[in-house]
Design a protein around this motif. Structure first.
Motif, PDB file in Angstrom:
ATOM      1  N   VAL A   1       0.814  -1.197  -0.071  1.00  0.00           N
ATOM      2  CA  VAL A   1      -0.084   0.097   0.199  1.00  0.00           C
ATOM      3  C   VAL A   1       0.949   1.185  -0.106  1.00  0.00           C
ATOM      4  N   LEU A   2       0.925   2.085  -1.131  1.00  0.00           N
ATOM      5  CA  LEU A   2       0.979   3.017  -0.825  1.00  0.00           C
ATOM      6  C   LEU A   2       2.803   2.994  -0.980  1.00  0.00           C
ATOM      7  N   ASN A   3       3.612   2.695  -1.656  1.00  0.00           N
ATOM      8  CA  ASN A   3       4.988   2.036  -1.774  1.00  0.00           C
ATOM      9  C   ASN A   3       5.588   2.073  -3.353  1.00  0.00           C
ATOM     10  N   PRO A   4       6.353   1.931  -3.834  1.00  0.00           N
ATOM     11  CA  PRO A   4       7.083   1.757  -5.284  1.00  0.00           C
ATOM     12  C   PRO A   4       6.634   0.006  -5.619  1.00  0.00           C
ATOM     13  N   PHE A   5       6.092  -1.044  -4.969  1.00  0.00           N
ATOM     14  CA  PHE A   5       5.492  -1.937  -5.355  1.00  0.00           C
ATOM     15  C   PHE A   5       4.502  -2.061  -5.791  1.00  0.00           C
ATOM     16  N   THR A   6       3.601  -0.733  -4.822  1.00  0.00           N
ATOM     17  CA  THR A   6       1.983  -0.765  -5.383  1.00  0.00           C
ATOM     18  C   THR A   6       2.001   1.037  -5.201  1.00  0.00           C
ATOM     19  N   PRO A   7       1.659   1.806  -5.622  1.00  0.00           N
ATOM     20  CA  PRO A   7       1.572   2.352  -5.427  1.00  0.00           C
ATOM     21  C   PRO A   7       0.259   3.014  -5.100  1.00  0.00           C
ATOM     22  N   PHE A   8      -0.801   1.964  -4.741  1.00  0.00           N
ATOM     23  CA  PHE A   8      -2.285   2.646  -4.576  1.00  0.00           C
ATOM     24  C   PHE A   8      -2.200   1.668  -3.081  1.00  0.00           C
ATOM     25  N   GLY A   9      -4.076   2.575  -2.799  1.00  0.00           N
ATOM     26  CA  GLY A   9      -4.599   1.612  -2.444  1.00  0.00           C
ATOM     27  C   GLY A   9      -4.486   1.369  -0.732  1.00  0.00           C
ATOM     28  N   ASP A  10      -6.529   1.866  -0.343  1.00  0.00           N
ATOM     29  CA  ASP A  10      -6.982   1.567   0.503  1.00  0.00           C
ATOM     30  C   ASP A  10      -7.444   0.434   1.925  1.00  0.00           C
ATOM     31  N   GLY A  11      -6.749  -0.261   1.259  1.00  0.00           N
ATOM     32  CA  GLY A  11      -6.548  -1.464   2.667  1.00  0.00           C
ATOM     33  C   GLY A  11      -8.064  -2.528   2.510  1.00  0.00           C
ATOM     34  N   SER A  12      -8.764  -2.485   1.497  1.00  0.00           N
ATOM     35  CA  SER A  12     -10.095  -2.929   1.010  1.00  0.00           C
ATOM     36  C   SER A  12     -10.118  -4.344   0.531  1.00  0.00           C
ATOM     37  N   LEU A  13     -10.311  -5.314   1.106  1.00  0.00           N
ATOM     38  CA  LEU A  13     -10.211  -6.992   0.247  1.00  0.00           C
ATOM     39  C   LEU A  13     -11.015  -6.880  -0.340  1.00  0.00           C
ATOM     40  N   ASN A  14     -12.551  -6.675  -0.349  1.00  0.00           N
ATOM     41  CA  ASN A  14     -13.957  -6.929  -1.394  1.00  0.00           C
ATOM     42  C   ASN A  14     -13.140  -5.911  -3.157  1.00  0.00           C
ATOM     43  N   ARG A  15     -12.695  -4.815  -2.036  1.00  0.00           N
ATOM     44  CA  ARG A  15     -11.778  -4.016  -3.724  1.00  0.00           C
ATOM     45  C   ARG A  15     -10.911  -5.350  -4.793  1.00  0.00           C
ATOM     46  N   ILE A  16     -10.085  -5.980  -3.832  1.00  0.00           N
ATOM     47  CA  ILE A  16      -9.106  -6.868  -4.812  1.00  0.00           C
ATOM     48  C   ILE A  16      -9.513  -8.072  -5.235  1.00  0.00           C
ATOM     49  N   ALA A  17     -10.340  -7.743  -4.440  1.00  0.00           N
ATOM     50  CA  ALA A  17     -11.384  -9.264  -5.039  1.00  0.00           C
ATOM     51  C   ALA A  17     -12.526  -8.882  -5.951  1.00  0.00           C
ATOM     52  N   ASN A  18     -12.989  -7.801  -6.144  1.00  0.00           N
ATOM     53  CA  ASN A  18     -13.931  -7.381  -7.669  1.00  0.00           C
ATOM     54  C   ASN A  18     -12.448  -6.830  -8.499  1.00  0.00           C
ATOM     55  N   LEU A  19     -11.278  -6.582  -8.067  1.00  0.00           N
ATOM     56  CA  LEU A  19      -9.743  -6.419  -9.276  1.00  0.00           C
ATOM     57  C   LEU A  19      -9.534  -7.887  -9.988  1.00  0.00           C
ATOM     58  N   TYR A  20      -9.808  -8.712  -9.588  1.00  0.00           N
ATOM     59  CA  TYR A  20      -9.540  -9.841  -9.207  1.00  0.00           C
ATOM     60  C   TYR A  20     -10.140 -10.657 -10.391  1.00  0.00           C
ATOM     61  N   ALA A  21     -11.585 -10.398 -10.270  1.00  0.00           N
ATOM     62  CA  ALA A  21     -12.747 -10.979 -11.308  1.00  0.00           C
ATOM     63  C   ALA A  21     -12.343  -9.527 -12.119  1.00  0.00           C
ATOM     64  N   ASN A  22     -12.074  -8.789 -11.832  1.00  0.00           N
ATOM     65  CA  ASN A  22     -12.125  -7.698 -13.951  1.00  0.00           C
ATOM     66  C   ASN A  22     -10.898  -8.048 -14.669  1.00  0.00           C
ATOM     67  N   VAL A  23      -9.885  -8.480 -13.940  1.00  0.00           N
ATOM     68  CA  VAL A  23      -8.662  -8.769 -14.709  1.00  0.00           C
ATOM     69  C   VAL A  23      -9.118 -10.585 -14.777  1.00  0.00           C
ATOM     70  N   ALA A  24      -9.025 -11.347 -14.331  1.00  0.00           N
ATOM     71  CA  ALA A  24      -9.546 -12.723 -15.100  1.00  0.00           C
ATOM     72  C   ALA A  24     -10.790 -13.071 -15.697  1.00  0.00           C
ATOM     73  N   GLN A  25     -11.570 -11.808 -15.452  1.00  0.00           N
ATOM     74  CA  GLN A  25     -12.610 -11.462 -16.611  1.00  0.00           C
ATOM     75  C   GLN A  25     -13.632 -12.642 -15.848  1.00  0.00           C
ATOM     76  N   LEU A  26     -13.983 -12.929 -15.229  1.00  0.00           N
ATOM     77  CA  LEU A  26     -15.211 -13.546 -14.183  1.00  0.00           C
ATOM     78  C   LEU A  26     -16.599 -12.503 -14.345  1.00  0.00           C
ATOM     79  N   GLY A  27     -17.405 -13.518 -14.528  1.00  0.00           N
ATOM     80  CA  GLY A  27     -19.015 -13.050 -14.342  1.00  0.00           C
ATOM     81  C   GLY A  27     -20.402 -13.582 -13.543  1.00  0.00           C
ATOM     82  N   ARG A  28     -19.685 -14.892 -14.157  1.00  0.00           N
ATOM     83  CA  ARG A  28     -21.166 -15.916 -13.324  1.00  0.00           C
ATOM     84  C   ARG A  28     -21.203 -15.269 -11.712  1.00  0.00           C
ATOM     85  N   ARG A  29     -22.181 -15.443 -11.245  1.00  0.00           N
ATOM     86  CA  ARG A  29     -22.678 -15.701  -9.863  1.00  0.00           C
ATOM     87  C   ARG A  29     -21.083 -16.558  -9.159  1.00  0.00           C
TER      88      ARG A  29
END
Length: 429
Positions: A307-335
Motif C-alpha cells: 500500500v502506497l509504496n514503489p511496489f504498489t503506489p495505491f491501496g485503501d485496505g479493502s479486500l472486497n475491492r481486491i476481490a472485484n479487481l481480480y474478477a475484472n482481470v480474470a474476466q469472471l462474471g458468473r455468480r
C-alpha cells in the motif's frame, strides 16, 4: 442471556430471510430467528453479514513511503529503493506508518492479517519490534500474524540468517523466503524449511515473480514440502509465472500443489502494476489464475501485498475491492465466480492461515462484518462497503450507508398540495 445479539442479518447459507446472531464471551452461541434478550443489541438492517475479511499477505512495515521514493515501477528498482530507505527506518516510524495502513484495513472489515516483515542487516529487528507493538496495540480489533523473511536473500546477505533466527526466537508467527533475490535459490528454500522445522513455523514464500515460464523455483518448494512433510503449512505468493503457461501445464502444476498441500496467494494490485513493463503493446496481465487453481483443489487467497509504496503506489485496505479487481482481470462474471472471489478473501484465506475458529457458525469467534448489500455475489460485483464490524463480539467500527438527498423544491409539474419526499437510497435491496 446473550452478551450481544446482532439482529436482522442476511446469512445466505442459512436460507432466505433474516436471522439473529447471539454472542456469548466473544463466541457465536446461537443463530436463529427472534433470539431472546441480550445485554446489547445491534441491527444489521436486513443486510448481508460476512465473517471478517482475511488478508493473508500484506507488508505493513514498508507501507506509506511513496512520498520518499523515486522508483518508476520496475521490480528490481522497487526492491533497491526500499533497501535504501529502510536503513533509516526507526521503530517509531515503522509503527506509525503500519498503524495508518492497519487502521484502514480494520475500517474495511479485515480482522485477520498475515503481515510479512523484512529482516536483514539493513533494518535489523526494528520493523519486527514495531509490528510486535502494533500486534499488541490492536489485538482488540484484528489478529495480526508476523511472518519474518529475508527480502534480499540469505546466502548473498551475511548476517541475515542470524537476525532471522533472533526474530524466530523472539516469537515470530511464521517464516517466509524470497529465493529469486538469492544467489543460491534452492539453498535458500532448503534453509527456510530447516528454520521453520526448528521453530515449528508455517512457511510463506515470495516466489516466481516474473513472466518467464522456462524455470520455476516452485519445483524446489514442492520437493521440500514433500520431503519434510510440511504439507498444509506452506504458501507461495505472486507466482506470476503461472499466468504465462498453457492450461495443460497449469493443470499439472495445480494438481502437484494440491497433492503437496501448498497454498497460493495472488496479489492482483501489485502483480498488475509490476508485470509486463517491457511490453510496448499486448501487455500481459501477469496475474496467476487463482480461480483455476482453486478448481483443482488448491487453497487460494487474494491479498493486498503493498500500500502506497514503489511496489504498489495505491491501496485503501479493502479486500472486497481486491476481490472485484481480480474478477475484472480474470474476466469472471458468473455468480459462482463472484462467490469464489469472495471466498478467496474470507474462508479460503482463513484456511491458508489455518484459522480453526473462523466463519459465521455456532462455536466460532464472533468476527462479523455488516455489508451494504443483501447478496454476497452482488457485494463483490458492486464493491459494497462494510458498515459495521465486530471482533469477538465487540463493535470495532461503523460508518453510515450512503444517502441520496433529492432536491426538495417543487418542480413546475408538481401540485402545491403534493407532499415533498426525500428519498433515501442505499445498496441494500
Amino acid at each position: 442471556m446473550f452478551d450481544l445479539v446482532l439482529r436482522n442479518a442476511r446469512l445466505p447459507e442459512q436460507g432466505r430471510g433474516s436471522f439473529d446472531i447471539g454472542v456469548v464471551d466473544g463466541v457465536i452461541a446461537a443463530i436463529g430467528r427472534d433470539l431472546g434478550p441480550a445485554r446489547r443489541s445491534e441491527t444489521a438492517g436486513d443486510r448481508l453479514v460476512l465473517p471478517g475479511f482475511v488478508d493473508s499477505h500484506i507488508h505493513l512495515d514498508k507501507s506509506c513511503i511513496l512520498d520518499r521514493c523515486s522508483a518508476d515501477g520496475a521490480l528490481g528498482e522497487a526492491i533497491a529503493e526500499v533497501s535504501r530507505l529502510k536503513r533509516d527506518f526507526s521503530e517509531d516510524d515503522v509503527h506509525a506508518r503500519a498503524e495508518r495502513t492497519l487502521v484502514k484495513a480494520i475500517l474495511q472489515g479485515t480482522m485477520r492479517i498475515r503481515t510479512h516483515v523484512e529482516i536483514d542487516p539493513r533494518i535489523g529487528l526494528r520493523s519486527f519490534q514495531a509490528l510486535r507493538r502494533l500486534k499488541r496495540d490492536y489485538a482488540w480489533a484484528v489478529d495480526l500474524e508476523l511472518c519474518v523473511f529475508p527480502q534480499e536473500g540469505l546466502f548473498n546477505d551475511p548476517g541475515a540468517e542470524a537476525l532471522l533466527f533472533a526474530a524466530c526466537e523472539a516469537g515470530a508467527d511464521a517464516i517466509g523466503g524470497c529465493p529469486y533475490t538469492d544467489t543460491d535459490p534452492e539453498g535458500h528454500v532448503d534453509r527456510i524449511f530447516a528454520i521453520a522445522r526448528e521453530f515449528d513455523l508455517d512457511i510463506d514464500f515470495h516466489l516466481d515473480f516474473d513472466l518467464d515460464p522456462g524455470w520455476m523455483h516452485l519445483d524446489a518448494v514442492i520437493a521440500a514440502t514433500e520431503r519434510t512433510g510440511w504439507g498444509g503449512r506452506v504458501a507461495v505468493g505472486h507466482v506470476t509465472k503461472l499466468s504465462a503457461i498453457p492450461p495443460v501445464t497449469l493443470t499439472a502444476i495445480g494438481q502437484k500443489l494440491a497433492a503437496a498441500g501448498i497454498a497460493v496467494t495472488v496479489l492482483p494490485a501489485t502483480d498488475l502494476y509490476l508485470m509486463g513493463r517491457k511490453h510496448e503493446h499486448s501487455v500481459p496481465r501477469g496475474v496467476a489464475p487463482a480461480h483455476r487453481l482453486a478448481e483443482l483443489g488448491v487453497t487460494c487467497s487474494l491479498a493486498t501485498n503493498n500500500v502506497l509504496n514503489p511496489f504498489t503506489p495505491f491501496g485503501d485496505g479493502s479486500l472486497n475491492r481486491i476481490a472485484n479487481l481480480y474478477a475484472n482481470v480474470a474476466q469472471l462474471g458468473r455468480r459462482a465466480d463472484m462467490l469464489c472471489c469472495l471466498d478467496m478473501v474470507t474462508g479460503s484465506a482463513a484456511r491458508l492461515m489455518r484459522c480453526t475458529d473462523y466463519g459465521i457458525a455456532v462455536g466460532n469467534a464472533a468476527d462479523m462484518v455488516v455489508m451494504d448489500a443483501t447478496d454476497p455475489a452482488h457485494a463483490v460485483a458492486e464493491i459494497a462497503q462494510p458498515l459495521m464490524g465486530f471482533k469477538r463480539g465487540v463493535k470495532t467500527f461503523e460508518r453510515e450507508a450512503g444517502r441520496l438527498i433529492r432536491p426538495q423544491a417543487a418542480s413546475p409539474r408538481r401540485s402545491a398540495k403534493t407532499p415533498v419526499v426525500t428519498e433515501v437510497v442505499g445498496n441494500h435491496r
